[in-house]
Design a protein around this motif. Structure first.
Motif, mmCIF file in Angstrom:
data_model
loop_
_atom_site.group_PDB
_atom_site.id
_atom_site.type_symbol
_atom_site.label_atom_id
_atom_site.label_comp_id
_atom_site.label_asym_id
_atom_site.label_seq_id
_atom_site.Cartn_x
_atom_site.Cartn_y
_atom_site.Cartn_z
ATOM 1 N N SER A 22 0.817 -1.214 0.000
ATOM 2 C CA SER A 22 0.000 0.000 0.000
ATOM 3 C C SER A 22 0.855 1.271 0.000
ATOM 4 C CB SER A 22 -0.966 -0.001 1.182
ATOM 5 O OG SER A 22 -0.259 0.154 2.395
ATOM 6 N N PHE A 23 2.039 1.213 0.593
ATOM 7 C CA PHE A 23 2.925 2.382 0.598
ATOM 8 C C PHE A 23 3.457 2.646 -0.811
ATOM 9 C CE2 PHE A 23 2.610 1.439 5.000
ATOM 10 C CZ PHE A 23 2.773 2.649 5.650
ATOM 11 N N PHE A 24 3.818 1.589 -1.511
ATOM 12 C CA PHE A 24 4.269 1.749 -2.898
ATOM 13 C C PHE A 24 3.127 2.244 -3.779
ATOM 14 C CE2 PHE A 24 7.466 -1.190 -1.240
ATOM 15 C CZ PHE A 24 8.629 -0.565 -1.676
ATOM 16 N N ASP A 25 1.950 1.655 -3.614
ATOM 17 C CA ASP A 25 0.794 2.051 -4.421
ATOM 18 C C ASP A 25 0.442 3.522 -4.219
ATOM 19 O OD1 ASP A 25 0.668 -0.554 -5.331
ATOM 20 O OD2 ASP A 25 -1.094 -1.095 -4.106
ATOM 21 N N ALA A 26 0.643 4.020 -2.995
ATOM 22 C CA ALA A 26 0.313 5.410 -2.678
ATOM 23 C C ALA A 26 1.468 6.370 -2.982
ATOM 24 C CB ALA A 26 -0.081 5.525 -1.204
ATOM 25 N N GLY A 27 2.610 5.829 -3.414
ATOM 26 C CA GLY A 27 3.765 6.684 -3.704
ATOM 27 C C GLY A 27 4.457 7.222 -2.470
ATOM 28 N N LYS A 28 4.235 6.566 -1.339
ATOM 29 C CA LYS A 28 4.869 7.004 -0.092
ATOM 30 C C LYS A 28 6.293 6.463 -0.018
ATOM 31 C CE LYS A 28 0.561 7.182 2.543
ATOM 32 N NZ LYS A 28 -0.147 6.661 3.744
ATOM 33 N N PRO A 29 7.184 7.144 0.702
ATOM 34 C CA PRO A 29 8.569 6.682 0.793
ATOM 35 C C PRO A 29 8.711 5.417 1.636
ATOM 36 C CG PRO A 29 8.256 8.624 2.154
ATOM 37 C CD PRO A 29 6.979 8.413 1.397
ATOM 38 N N VAL A 30 9.611 4.546 1.156
ATOM 39 C CA VAL A 30 9.897 3.278 1.827
ATOM 40 C C VAL A 30 11.404 3.145 1.960
ATOM 41 C CG1 VAL A 30 9.719 0.760 1.666
ATOM 42 C CG2 VAL A 30 7.823 2.199 0.868
ATOM 43 N N ALA A 31 11.856 2.703 3.121
ATOM 44 C CA ALA A 31 13.281 2.455 3.368
ATOM 45 C C ALA A 31 13.438 1.006 3.802
ATOM 46 C CB ALA A 31 13.804 3.385 4.455
ATOM 47 N N SER A 32 14.459 0.337 3.246
ATOM 48 C CA SER A 32 14.655 -1.077 3.532
ATOM 49 C C SER A 32 16.143 -1.386 3.570
ATOM 50 C CB SER A 32 13.965 -1.910 2.450
ATOM 51 O OG SER A 32 14.098 -3.273 2.721
ATOM 52 N N PRO B 235 14.342 -6.223 1.558
ATOM 53 C CA PRO B 235 13.751 -6.253 0.219
ATOM 54 C C PRO B 235 12.986 -7.525 -0.139
ATOM 55 C CG PRO B 235 15.853 -5.151 0.103
ATOM 56 C CD PRO B 235 15.736 -5.729 1.503
ATOM 57 N N TRP B 236 13.094 -8.593 0.645
ATOM 58 C CA TRP B 236 12.243 -9.748 0.395
ATOM 59 C C TRP B 236 10.772 -9.338 0.451
ATOM 60 C CZ3 TRP B 236 15.077 -13.895 3.776
ATOM 61 C CH2 TRP B 236 15.914 -14.670 2.958
ATOM 62 N N THR B 237 10.436 -8.447 1.369
ATOM 63 C CA THR B 237 9.061 -7.971 1.470
ATOM 64 C C THR B 237 8.707 -7.125 0.257
ATOM 65 O OG1 THR B 237 9.285 -8.001 3.878
ATOM 66 C CG2 THR B 237 7.402 -6.790 2.980
ATOM 67 N N ILE B 238 9.667 -6.369 -0.256
ATOM 68 C CA ILE B 238 9.447 -5.551 -1.458
ATOM 69 C C ILE B 238 9.174 -6.448 -2.660
ATOM 70 C CG2 ILE B 238 10.541 -3.914 -3.045
ATOM 71 C CD1 ILE B 238 12.065 -2.817 -0.572
ATOM 72 N N ILE B 239 9.925 -7.528 -2.778
ATOM 73 C CA ILE B 239 9.687 -8.484 -3.868
ATOM 74 C C ILE B 239 8.269 -9.026 -3.779
ATOM 75 C CG2 ILE B 239 10.262 -10.775 -4.755
ATOM 76 C CD1 ILE B 239 13.207 -10.198 -3.884
ATOM 77 N N GLU B 240 7.887 -9.464 -2.593
ATOM 78 C CA GLU B 240 6.569 -10.079 -2.419
ATOM 79 C C GLU B 240 5.447 -9.081 -2.667
ATOM 80 O OE1 GLU B 240 4.904 -13.640 -2.254
ATOM 81 O OE2 GLU B 240 7.038 -13.352 -1.911
ATOM 82 N N ALA B 241 5.717 -7.801 -2.432
ATOM 83 C CA ALA B 241 4.733 -6.738 -2.669
ATOM 84 C C ALA B 241 4.701 -6.312 -4.138
ATOM 85 C CB ALA B 241 5.040 -5.543 -1.772
ATOM 86 N N SER B 242 5.434 -7.028 -4.981
ATOM 87 C CA SER B 242 5.515 -6.720 -6.417
ATOM 88 C C SER B 242 5.996 -5.294 -6.674
ATOM 89 C CB SER B 242 4.161 -6.952 -7.092
ATOM 90 O OG SER B 242 3.763 -8.293 -6.960
ATOM 91 N N ALA B 243 6.948 -4.834 -5.874
ATOM 92 C CA ALA B 243 7.436 -3.459 -6.000
ATOM 93 C C ALA B 243 8.916 -3.391 -6.370
ATOM 94 C CB ALA B 243 7.183 -2.708 -4.691
ATOM 95 N N ALA B 244 9.526 -4.508 -6.739
ATOM 96 C CA ALA B 244 10.952 -4.504 -7.075
ATOM 97 C C ALA B 244 11.208 -4.296 -8.570
ATOM 98 C CB ALA B 244 11.598 -5.816 -6.624
ATOM 99 N N ARG B 245 10.302 -4.730 -9.419
ATOM 100 C CA ARG B 245 10.510 -4.678 -10.870
ATOM 101 C C ARG B 245 10.794 -3.252 -11.335
ATOM 102 N NH1 ARG B 245 10.294 -8.020 -14.486
ATOM 103 N NH2 ARG B 245 9.094 -9.583 -13.349
#
Length: 188
Positions: free
Chosen positions: A101-111, A116-126
């Motif tokens: 939801s943070f990626f979908d909303a364009g909010k900043p994310v730090a990892s 980044p395993w969570t980023i992959i699963e959230a389909s936000a790494a591509r």
């Protein structure tokens, strides 16, 4: 770090048992010192237990159970690493949805580290340029990311780092990204 840079900014720290202690406590300290309000969000109620390099670490109170956390109540997301923590989170649909939801909303994310395993699963790494603990390189490339071995990488609204040694640079980049994302004052 400048104080009051992030006044009024609310940051969710998504973790469960087995997060690398220093990868949560040091960024959290820097964010708090910059004026942000940080809250631990977890699928666990009560408290979460850290991993401290080679053994179990301290326990930390959960501020908001994941089942009651609302992404719209937060301005930014922090995803600490450790092996156990993100491996567990990526198997919990509600945790993945919360991060996504943070990626979908364009909010900043730090990892950092294995986060980044969570980023992959959230389909936000591509299509993203990022870094992580080196063992995630193949996972991230297979997910369509451009993985690089650098201390800290900023790609749009995402900042990533490799390991605990990178935390000072990570903290500076996180505070700058979070301040920029809200139109705030950049740290000196």
């Amino acid at each position: 770090m400048a104080t009051d840079t992030l006044n009024g900014l609310k940051v969710a720290i998504l973790i469960t048992d087995g997060f690398e202690q220093v990868e949560m406590t040091e960024p959290r300290r820097a964010l708090d010192q910059a004026g942000a309000e940080t809250q631990i969000v977890s699928p666990k109620d009560g408290e979460v237990k850290a991993w401290n390099f080679t053994e179990w670490g301290d326990r930390f109170p959960v501020d908001v159970p994941l089942n009651r956390a609302r992404p719209e109540d937060y301005d930014a997301l922090l995803l600490p690493g450790g092996v156990i923590n993100p491996d567990t989170l990526r198997a919990i649909p509600a945790a993945v949805a919360f991060a996504k939801s943070f990626f979908d909303a364009g909010k900043p994310v730090a990892s950092i580290c294995h986060g980044p395993w969570t980023i992959i699963e959230a389909s936000a790494a591509r299509g993203r340029r990022l870094t992580s603990w080196p063992s995630l390189r193949t996972d991230l490339r297979n997910a369509g990311a451009d993985w690089v071995d650098e201390e800290v990488v900023v790609d749009g609204n995402l900042v990533t780092s490799r390991k605990p040694d990178d935390i000072p640079a990570f903290n500076r980049a996180v505070i700058t990204l979070y301040a920029d994302a809200r139109g705030g004052v950049r740290p000196a």
